[in-house]
Design a protein around this motif. Structure first.
Motif, mmCIF file in Angstrom:
data_model
loop_
_atom_site.group_PDB
_atom_site.id
_atom_site.type_symbol
_atom_site.label_atom_id
_atom_site.label_comp_id
_atom_site.label_asym_id
_atom_site.label_seq_id
_atom_site.Cartn_x
_atom_site.Cartn_y
_atom_site.Cartn_z
ATOM 1 N N LEU A 127 -3.364 -0.306 10.991
ATOM 2 C CA LEU A 127 -4.549 0.306 11.271
ATOM 3 C C LEU A 127 -5.530 -0.040 12.309
ATOM 4 O O LEU A 127 -5.972 0.654 13.086
ATOM 5 C CB LEU A 127 -5.307 0.483 9.838
ATOM 6 C CG LEU A 127 -6.959 1.237 9.884
ATOM 7 C CD1 LEU A 127 -6.224 2.890 10.093
ATOM 8 C CD2 LEU A 127 -7.617 1.143 8.782
ATOM 9 N N MET A 128 -5.589 -1.446 12.593
ATOM 10 C CA MET A 128 -6.197 -1.927 13.780
ATOM 11 C C MET A 128 -5.418 -1.751 15.024
ATOM 12 O O MET A 128 -6.127 -1.937 16.335
ATOM 13 C CB MET A 128 -6.430 -3.224 13.403
ATOM 14 C CG MET A 128 -7.129 -3.447 12.146
ATOM 15 S SD MET A 128 -7.722 -5.273 11.807
ATOM 16 C CE MET A 128 -8.401 -5.782 13.246
ATOM 17 N N GLY A 129 -4.152 -1.115 15.095
ATOM 18 C CA GLY A 129 -3.648 -0.899 16.332
ATOM 19 C C GLY A 129 -2.605 -1.709 16.850
ATOM 20 O O GLY A 129 -2.207 -1.659 17.849
ATOM 21 N N ALA A 130 -2.216 -2.569 15.868
ATOM 22 C CA ALA A 130 -1.157 -3.801 16.340
ATOM 23 C C ALA A 130 0.236 -2.760 16.412
ATOM 24 O O ALA A 130 0.614 -1.983 15.533
ATOM 25 C CB ALA A 130 -0.888 -4.762 15.223
ATOM 26 N N SER A 131 1.063 -2.969 17.254
ATOM 27 C CA SER A 131 2.303 -2.760 17.548
ATOM 28 C C SER A 131 3.219 -3.511 16.917
ATOM 29 O O SER A 131 3.022 -4.507 16.426
ATOM 30 C CB SER A 131 2.558 -2.424 19.013
ATOM 31 O OG SER A 131 2.663 -3.866 19.710
ATOM 32 N N GLU A 132 4.580 -2.585 16.937
ATOM 33 C CA GLU A 132 5.665 -3.411 16.235
ATOM 34 C C GLU A 132 5.842 -4.735 16.810
ATOM 35 O O GLU A 132 6.501 -5.524 16.237
ATOM 36 C CB GLU A 132 6.697 -2.317 15.990
ATOM 37 C CG GLU A 132 6.473 -1.237 15.069
ATOM 38 C CD GLU A 132 6.218 -1.676 13.609
ATOM 39 O OE1 GLU A 132 6.758 -2.706 13.182
ATOM 40 O OE2 GLU A 132 5.413 -0.930 13.106
ATOM 41 N N SER A 133 5.600 -4.901 17.989
ATOM 42 C CA SER A 133 6.144 -5.891 18.905
ATOM 43 C C SER A 133 5.480 -7.220 18.453
ATOM 44 O O SER A 133 5.876 -8.720 18.436
ATOM 45 C CB SER A 133 6.176 -6.114 20.461
ATOM 46 O OG SER A 133 4.570 -5.543 20.659
ATOM 47 N N ILE A 134 4.141 -7.092 17.694
ATOM 48 C CA ILE A 134 3.252 -8.300 17.392
ATOM 49 C C ILE A 134 3.000 -8.166 16.077
ATOM 50 O O ILE A 134 2.450 -9.079 15.331
ATOM 51 C CB ILE A 134 2.076 -8.145 18.097
ATOM 52 C CG1 ILE A 134 1.052 -6.957 18.001
ATOM 53 C CG2 ILE A 134 2.088 -8.217 19.739
ATOM 54 C CD1 ILE A 134 -0.344 -6.978 18.347
ATOM 55 N N MET A 135 3.588 -7.096 15.169
ATOM 56 C CA MET A 135 3.057 -7.126 13.933
ATOM 57 C C MET A 135 3.598 -8.317 12.846
ATOM 58 O O MET A 135 2.775 -8.855 12.260
ATOM 59 C CB MET A 135 4.018 -5.899 13.342
ATOM 60 C CG MET A 135 3.596 -5.438 11.810
ATOM 61 S SD MET A 135 2.006 -5.094 11.530
ATOM 62 C CE MET A 135 1.675 -3.665 12.023
ATOM 63 N N GLU A 136 4.788 -8.748 13.264
ATOM 64 C CA GLU A 136 5.200 -10.000 12.270
ATOM 65 C C GLU A 136 4.232 -11.213 12.715
ATOM 66 O O GLU A 136 4.037 -11.704 11.691
ATOM 67 C CB GLU A 136 6.738 -10.299 12.570
ATOM 68 C CG GLU A 136 7.558 -9.159 12.254
ATOM 69 C CD GLU A 136 7.354 -8.803 10.746
ATOM 70 O OE1 GLU A 136 7.252 -9.563 9.619
ATOM 71 O OE2 GLU A 136 7.320 -7.676 10.519
ATOM 72 N N ASP A 137 3.870 -11.336 13.746
ATOM 73 C CA ASP A 137 3.042 -12.419 14.137
ATOM 74 C C ASP A 137 1.736 -12.113 13.363
ATOM 75 O O ASP A 137 0.914 -13.265 12.892
ATOM 76 C CB ASP A 137 2.838 -12.787 15.445
ATOM 77 C CG ASP A 137 4.074 -13.130 16.210
ATOM 78 O OD1 ASP A 137 4.660 -14.246 15.338
ATOM 79 O OD2 ASP A 137 4.555 -13.191 17.391
#
Length: 211
Positions: free
Chosen positions: A102-112
């Motif tokens: 919801l805050m705009g995190a993409s899948e590339s940084i989601m796990e971190d």
């Protein structure tokens, strides 16, 4: 002055995390840390809110000479913060992924985002209590103790970040662990101070008021 410095050092926790993550882990984890940090600060900010309001009530009753009532309010506020902290911890851990999205995190940084967020949120109660205790230490006429504890916790966070991230190479998880350990240690120490016999407020038992 001690209260101002305490606020500054409290905010340094995540600045230090960002420094070590960006230099030793990489730009993607650093981006993840910055994405999820506002949500973590909203949760911990609840501790500032409750501590500021609660300490004002306690100070008022102490000024009126109602020490028993002041102790009752103090105890009630600590218990309330623990309950709220545990609820926010459970909800935060459970919904961290959709919140990050919801805050705009993409899948590339989601796990971190999820990893750093969950480690920090798991200790939300300790961080909230630390913020509450800072306010109550002023009421307990020990503002310098609060200042020294926060400075010590900040220095400990820097040392642990250097160790966990720079030496052990634990990545963004190491930065999160360094932060929560320093917060937990300061929380436990301040709790011991407030349990002492030389402060005007103490944790006890008594009636609780929903109002």
């Amino acid at each position: 002055a001690p209260s101002i410095v305490m606020m500054i050092f409290t905010s340094i926790y995540y600045v230090v995390d960002g420094f070590f993550v960006s230099n030793y882990v990489g730009k993607t984890p650093f981006a993840a840390l910055n994405f999820i940090m506002p949500f973590i600060m909203v949760l911990s900010g609840t501790g500032f809110m409750l501590g500021t309001g609660g300490s004002a009530l306690v100070a008022k009753e102490l000024g009126c000479g109602h020490r028993e009532k002041a102790n009752r309010i103090f105890t009630m506020m600590i218990g309330f913060v623990v309950v709220v902290g545990l609820v926010l911890t459970v909800l935060g851990i459970a919904f961290i992924r959709p919140i990050a999205r919801l805050m705009g995190a993409s899948e590339s940084i989601m796990e971190d985002c999820v990893l750093y967020g969950r480690v920090n949120i798991a200790f939300t109660t300790a961080f909230m209590l630390q913020n509450v205790f800072q306010s109550f230490l002023v009421v307990a006429e020990r503002p310098r103790v609060g200042l020294l504890v926060v400075i010590a916790a900040g220095v400990a966070n820097m040392v642990l970040d250097a160790l966990f991230v720079g030496v052990f190479r634990w990545g963004i998880a190491g930065a999160a662990v360094a932060t929560v350990l320093s917060q937990l240690a300061s929380c436990v120490y301040v709790l011991c101070v407030l349990f002492g016999r030389t402060v005007p407020v103490r944790i006890g038992f008594g009636r609780y008021s929903l109002r």
